[in-house]
Design an enzyme around this catalytic site. Structure first.
Site, PDB file in Angstrom:
ATOM      1  CG  HIS A   1     -15.416 -53.552 -40.761  1.00 50.89           C
ATOM      2  ND1 HIS A   1     -16.662 -53.066 -40.906  1.00 50.89           N
ATOM      3  CD2 HIS A   1     -15.374 -54.737 -39.682  1.00 50.89           C
ATOM      4  CE1 HIS A   1     -16.826 -53.579 -39.460  1.00 50.89           C
ATOM      5  NE2 HIS A   1     -16.157 -54.897 -39.450  1.00 50.89           N
TER       6      HIS A   1
ATOM      7  CG  ASP B   1     -17.303 -51.082 -42.389  1.00 48.68           C
ATOM      8  OD1 ASP B   1     -16.717 -52.497 -43.950  1.00 48.68           O
ATOM      9  OD2 ASP B   1     -17.384 -51.204 -41.592  1.00 48.68           O
TER      10      ASP B   1
ATOM     11  CB  SER C   1     -18.729 -55.668 -37.188  1.00 45.02           C
ATOM     12  OG  SER C   1     -18.667 -54.935 -36.695  1.00 45.02           O
TER      13      SER C   1
END
Length: 384
Positions: free
Chosen positions: A123, A153, A227
């Site tokens: 993402h 992911d 992230s």
């Protein structure tokens, strides 16, 4: 007599006092046990092993391998809000003038090898037209996407620089609740930041974040921009890739999730070797065997999952599976949890055979299916 006492009294008293002092200080001279020996033989107090007072050494080891990512993509938007009106688009279509603008986002990544392979979140890089990698030593370069896996992911990037600091790998399957965890990343774009916490839980799933979930949960502060960063142990070894937070405010609330390094390495190796993650596939949709369903099938007390959907011309249909079949086991492993069973299938290489035991109309049937290649998920169409 009184004269004799006056003559000998003070010397006698002084002698007694001196003898008492000698006995107290050196009891062994008169055959008494030593006080030192008694202290040495007394029970010792319990010692508590404490952790280090600093984790600076772990940061020195791991931090150079954690990079900041800056991604940009071009977004085409109508030049005027009128062109977004459904009635206007009904008559004039989408041919109105468009306005191009650049959209930037932040993230983190981890250098996994001296050759320049970097692990991050899908993402973070999805849809990006340009990805800039900034190293801790001040160097910057553009990265290319080797491949991605939306179902976990994860994404693999490649950069071409010399003398790259690769991170050392830890063991995510050996983590225990209470172990120290350090999260390293680039939260809010302020620059590389280290936060500390503990491992709160392992094996978290059914969160609705990814198709394949086996998260490490930590209370080390993870915020937007973290992230794709590193979750490391107290020795600076990589244990996970930070991926998500549970938050109602958008900031850290003490519940963060990381993808275990074992799973991340499997995904990275498959992407580098094949350009995608190779997963086994049966071509079915399953649902839990509830108590009511178990009673209707006569399976009270036995584990199973119900076949709720079958893909046309998929491996399951070719093997003879039917809607309503109850799968009791796959390759001898009880099928009591649909997610666990589908993950078991995903780990099997395509073209391999699996034995499936099912219950159909009150009878047990044994089937054999040839595992197929799981098709990639349909891409999410982004608005222009």
């Amino acid at each position: 007599m009184l004269k004799a006492l006056r003559f000998f009294g003070w010397p006698l008293l002084a002698g007694v006092l001196i003898a008492m002092l000698i006995i107290q200080r050196f009891p062994q001279l008169v055959g008494l046990p030593s006080l030192d020996v008694n202290l040495q033989q007394a029970p010792q107090t319990t010692t508590v092993v404490q952790g280090p007072v600093t984790y600076a050494d772990a940061v020195v080891i791991a931090a150079p391998a954690v990079v900041n990512l800056y991604t940009t993509k071009v977004i085409n938007k109508p030049a005027h809000p009128l062109f977004e009106d459904p009635q206007f688009r009904r008559y004039f279509g989408d041919n109105g003038p468009k306005q191009r603008r650049m959209e930037s986002s932040l993230g983190s990544g981890v250098i996994m090898s001296p050759e320049g392979y970097i692990l991050t979140n899908n993402h973070v890089t999805s849809g990006a037209d340009q990805i800039v990698v900034a190293l801790r030593d001040g160097r910057e370069t553009l990265a290319r996407v080797v491949g991605s896996d939306p179902e976990t992911d994860l994404a693999v990037l490649k950069i071409d620089l010399k003398n790259l600091p690769a991170i050392t790998l830890g063991r995510s399957d050996g983590l225990r609740v209470g172990d120290v965890a350090l999260a390293i990343g680039n939260p809010f774009g302020v620059g590389q930041t280290v936060t500390m916490g503990i491992i709160s839980a392992t094996g978290r799933n059914q969160l609705g974040l990814n198709s394949y979930e086996d998260f490490i949960q930590t209370d080390a502060a993870i915020n937007p921009g973290n992230s794709g960063g590193a979750l490391v142990d107290a020795n600076g070894n990589l244990t996970g890739i930070n991926t998500a937070i549970f938050s109602k405010s958008g900031g850290s609330q003490g519940i963060g999730f990381a993808i275990p390094v074992k799973l991340a390495m499997e995904v990275m190796k498959s992407i580098i070797e094949h350009g995608q993650v190779i997963r086994g596939w049966l071509g079915i949709e399953v649902q839990p065997l509830t108590k009511e369903l178990a009673e209707s099938f006569g399976l009270t007390g036995r584990p199973g999952i119900v076949v709720a959907g079958i893909f046309r011309d998929g491996p399951a249909q070719k093997a003879g599976l039917q809607l309503g079949d109850v799968i009791l086991s796959i390759n001898g492993e009880p099928a009591g949890d649909g997610r666990k069973s589908m993950n078991q299938v995903a780990r099997i290489k395509p073209t391999e055979k699996v034995a499936i035991q099912v219950m159909r109309n009150g009878k047990e049937i044994k089937l054999s299916a040839e595992i197929g290649l799981r098709p990639p998920p349909a891409p999410v169409k982004e608005e222009e």
